[in-house]
Write a protein that holds these residues in place. Sequence first.
Motif, PDB file in Angstrom:
ATOM      1  N   ILE A 183     -14.378  38.309 -22.051  1.00  0.00           N
ATOM      2  CA  ILE A 183     -14.825  39.700 -22.113  1.00  0.00           C
ATOM      3  C   ILE A 183     -16.143  39.748 -21.366  1.00  0.00           C
ATOM      4  N   LYS A 184     -16.243  40.675 -20.427  1.00  0.00           N
ATOM      5  CA  LYS A 184     -17.469  40.881 -19.666  1.00  0.00           C
ATOM      6  C   LYS A 184     -17.792  42.378 -19.648  1.00  0.00           C
ATOM      7  N   GLY A 185     -18.976  42.678 -19.149  1.00  0.00           N
ATOM      8  CA  GLY A 185     -19.349  44.087 -19.016  1.00  0.00           C
ATOM      9  C   GLY A 185     -20.400  44.533 -19.996  1.00  0.00           C
ATOM     10  N   GLY A 186     -20.926  43.587 -20.787  1.00  0.00           N
ATOM     11  CA  GLY A 186     -22.015  43.941 -21.699  1.00  0.00           C
ATOM     12  C   GLY A 186     -23.197  44.537 -20.952  1.00  0.00           C
ATOM     13  N   GLY A 187     -23.371  44.083 -19.719  1.00  0.00           N
ATOM     14  CA  GLY A 187     -24.449  44.626 -18.886  1.00  0.00           C
ATOM     15  C   GLY A 187     -23.991  45.804 -18.035  1.00  0.00           C
ATOM     16  N   GLY A 188     -22.728  46.188 -18.178  1.00  0.00           N
ATOM     17  CA  GLY A 188     -22.231  47.379 -17.497  1.00  0.00           C
ATOM     18  C   GLY A 188     -21.856  47.176 -16.037  1.00  0.00           C
ATOM     19  N   ALA A 189     -21.726  45.914 -15.605  1.00  0.00           N
ATOM     20  CA  ALA A 189     -21.449  45.670 -14.176  1.00  0.00           C
ATOM     21  C   ALA A 189     -20.004  45.244 -13.935  1.00  0.00           C
ATOM     22  N   LEU A 190     -19.114  45.538 -14.888  1.00  0.00           N
ATOM     23  CA  LEU A 190     -17.799  44.905 -14.863  1.00  0.00           C
ATOM     24  C   LEU A 190     -16.946  45.242 -13.644  1.00  0.00           C
ATOM     25  N   ILE A 205     -20.482  32.881  -9.524  1.00  0.00           N
ATOM     26  CA  ILE A 205     -21.075  32.407 -10.784  1.00  0.00           C
ATOM     27  C   ILE A 205     -21.549  33.607 -11.596  1.00  0.00           C
ATOM     28  N   ASP A 206     -21.123  33.659 -12.860  1.00  0.00           N
ATOM     29  CA  ASP A 206     -21.503  34.795 -13.696  1.00  0.00           C
ATOM     30  C   ASP A 206     -21.432  34.400 -15.171  1.00  0.00           C
ATOM     31  N   GLY A 207     -22.061  35.192 -15.985  1.00  0.00           N
ATOM     32  CA  GLY A 207     -22.025  34.990 -17.421  1.00  0.00           C
ATOM     33  C   GLY A 207     -20.821  35.676 -18.044  1.00  0.00           C
ATOM     34  N   ALA A 208     -20.794  35.688 -19.364  1.00  0.00           N
ATOM     35  CA  ALA A 208     -19.729  36.368 -20.103  1.00  0.00           C
ATOM     36  C   ALA A 208     -20.260  36.773 -21.473  1.00  0.00           C
ATOM     37  N   ASP A 209     -19.611  37.756 -22.058  1.00  0.00           N
ATOM     38  CA  ASP A 209     -19.959  38.141 -23.432  1.00  0.00           C
ATOM     39  C   ASP A 209     -19.172  37.322 -24.440  1.00  0.00           C
ATOM     40  N   GLU A 210     -17.935  36.992 -24.076  1.00  0.00           N
ATOM     41  CA  GLU A 210     -17.117  36.043 -24.841  1.00  0.00           C
ATOM     42  C   GLU A 210     -16.232  35.300 -23.848  1.00  0.00           C
ATOM     43  N   ARG A 233     -17.837  45.942 -10.407  1.00  0.00           N
ATOM     44  CA  ARG A 233     -18.240  45.128  -9.261  1.00  0.00           C
ATOM     45  C   ARG A 233     -17.976  43.650  -9.548  1.00  0.00           C
ATOM     46  N   GLU A 234     -18.100  43.264 -10.809  1.00  0.00           N
ATOM     47  CA  GLU A 234     -17.818  41.859 -11.168  1.00  0.00           C
ATOM     48  C   GLU A 234     -16.357  41.529 -10.901  1.00  0.00           C
ATOM     49  N   LYS A 235     -15.489  42.492 -11.199  1.00  0.00           N
ATOM     50  CA  LYS A 235     -14.071  42.197 -10.974  1.00  0.00           C
ATOM     51  C   LYS A 235     -13.744  42.157  -9.491  1.00  0.00           C
ATOM     52  N   GLY A 293     -23.487  37.030 -10.294  1.00  0.00           N
ATOM     53  CA  GLY A 293     -23.218  38.063 -11.289  1.00  0.00           C
ATOM     54  C   GLY A 293     -24.470  38.728 -11.840  1.00  0.00           C
ATOM     55  N   THR A 294     -24.344  39.186 -13.063  1.00  0.00           N
ATOM     56  CA  THR A 294     -25.381  40.034 -13.663  1.00  0.00           C
ATOM     57  C   THR A 294     -25.647  39.592 -15.100  1.00  0.00           C
ATOM     58  N   GLY A 295     -26.915  39.637 -15.495  1.00  0.00           N
ATOM     59  CA  GLY A 295     -27.233  39.376 -16.893  1.00  0.00           C
ATOM     60  C   GLY A 295     -28.323  38.333 -17.042  1.00  0.00           C
ATOM     61  N   SER A 296     -28.685  38.086 -18.307  1.00  0.00           N
ATOM     62  CA  SER A 296     -29.824  37.199 -18.573  1.00  0.00           C
ATOM     63  C   SER A 296     -29.526  35.756 -18.180  1.00  0.00           C
ATOM     64  N   THR A 297     -28.273  35.311 -18.326  1.00  0.00           N
ATOM     65  CA  THR A 297     -27.945  33.926 -17.946  1.00  0.00           C
ATOM     66  C   THR A 297     -28.019  33.765 -16.431  1.00  0.00           C
ATOM     67  N   VAL A 298     -27.483  34.757 -15.723  1.00  0.00           N
ATOM     68  CA  VAL A 298     -27.548  34.731 -14.258  1.00  0.00           C
ATOM     69  C   VAL A 298     -28.995  34.811 -13.773  1.00  0.00           C
ATOM     70  N   SER A 345     -22.843  30.296 -28.058  1.00  0.00           N
ATOM     71  CA  SER A 345     -22.452  31.397 -28.952  1.00  0.00           C
ATOM     72  C   SER A 345     -21.322  32.239 -28.332  1.00  0.00           C
ATOM     73  N   LYS A 346     -21.108  32.089 -27.024  1.00  0.00           N
ATOM     74  CA  LYS A 346     -20.107  32.914 -26.320  1.00  0.00           C
ATOM     75  C   LYS A 346     -18.703  32.285 -26.350  1.00  0.00           C
ATOM     76  N   TYR A 347     -18.637  30.991 -26.693  1.00  0.00           N
ATOM     77  CA  TYR A 347     -17.367  30.246 -26.606  1.00  0.00           C
ATOM     78  C   TYR A 347     -16.604  30.433 -27.916  1.00  0.00           C
TER      79      TYR A 347
HETATM   80  C1  5RP Z   1     -22.644  42.003 -17.257  1.00  0.00           C
HETATM   81  C2  5RP Z   1     -21.883  40.864 -17.817  1.00  0.00           C
HETATM   82  C3  5RP Z   1     -22.653  39.668 -18.236  1.00  0.00           C
HETATM   83  O1  5RP Z   1     -22.131  38.556 -17.594  1.00  0.00           O
HETATM   84  C4  5RP Z   1     -22.535  39.497 -19.718  1.00  0.00           C
HETATM   85  O2  5RP Z   1     -22.941  40.697 -20.353  1.00  0.00           O
HETATM   86  C5  5RP Z   1     -23.382  38.318 -20.211  1.00  0.00           C
HETATM   87  O3  5RP Z   1     -24.728  38.645 -20.143  1.00  0.00           O
HETATM   88  P1  5RP Z   1     -25.869  37.655 -20.623  1.00  0.00           P
HETATM   89  O4  5RP Z   1     -25.889  36.520 -19.649  1.00  0.00           O
HETATM   90  O5  5RP Z   1     -27.117  38.508 -20.571  1.00  0.00           O
HETATM   91  O6  5RP Z   1     -25.547  37.220 -22.015  1.00  0.00           O
HETATM   92  O7  5RP Z   1     -20.686  40.864 -17.927  1.00  0.00           O
HETATM   93  O8  5RP Z   1     -21.814  43.103 -17.003  1.00  0.00           O
END
Ligand code: 5RP
Length: 220
Positions: free
Chosen positions: A93-100, A80-85, A102-104, A27-32, A120-122
């Motif tokens: 909820i995903k897509g904070g990084g705008g990749a939702l 494997i990917d992160g989440a916003d909540e 392709r993620e789906k 996936g995409t984001g700082s956790t990934v 903090s996301k749980y």
């Molecule tokens: C990107 C996402 C990310 O998984 C989500 O924004 C979490 O990002 P981070 O790991 O930086 O907190 O959905 O579109």
Amino acid sequence: MNQDDKKQAAAEKALSLIPKGTYVGIGTGSTVNFLIDALARSKFDIKGAVATSQETERRLTAAGIAVVTPAESGRLPVYIDGADEINHSLQMIKGGGGALLREKVVASISDSFICIADDSKYVSKLGKFPLPVEVLPFARSVVAKALFRMGGEANLRVGFKTDGGHEILDVTGLDLSRPLTMEDELNKIVGVMDNGIFARNAANVLVLGTKYGAELISAK
Ligand code: 5RP
């Protein structure tokens, strides 16, 4: 332990859940990004990766990991990917990084979705994080009006275009108490490419970074 340490703990724990010698959805984001760093350090034996964004493609390539398309990989054993909540049913909820979008797509071709996140996301209830809705630019105002009729206030993510050339509306005020229903209702609006509720493609397991380290959490 700060949030970054917790993200890193979750990402490193997730390494042990990846089957060897297969293609993996990344996936995409700082956790990934912590996961990609860990993959690079461990010289982990994966066949290659399907990336959910151009940014992740760049990072994987720099780490020496082959990037392939869904056409080349076929079904993936693991994504494997992160989440916003993420709630206790592991709906997200995903897509904070705008990749939702392709993620789906990647979630839809994966047998198992492993979510990695800091604690903090749980959450018990989705909806504090504004819901990203990806729209065809031509239809932006049409979609914003439809969202308003559903109780939502849409805010354009200014200066941002997705990898697919679309825009993102960050939406507050919607009732997300029935995530599956809302995911489907939003996707019925003409001009919506997809939305950031991942209830049809909920996670199978959550690797949660906490101050005690990473723990595996199943849907309750
Ligand atoms: C990107 C996402 C990310 O998984 C989500 O924004 C979490 O990002 P981070 O790991 O930086 O907190 O959905 O579109």
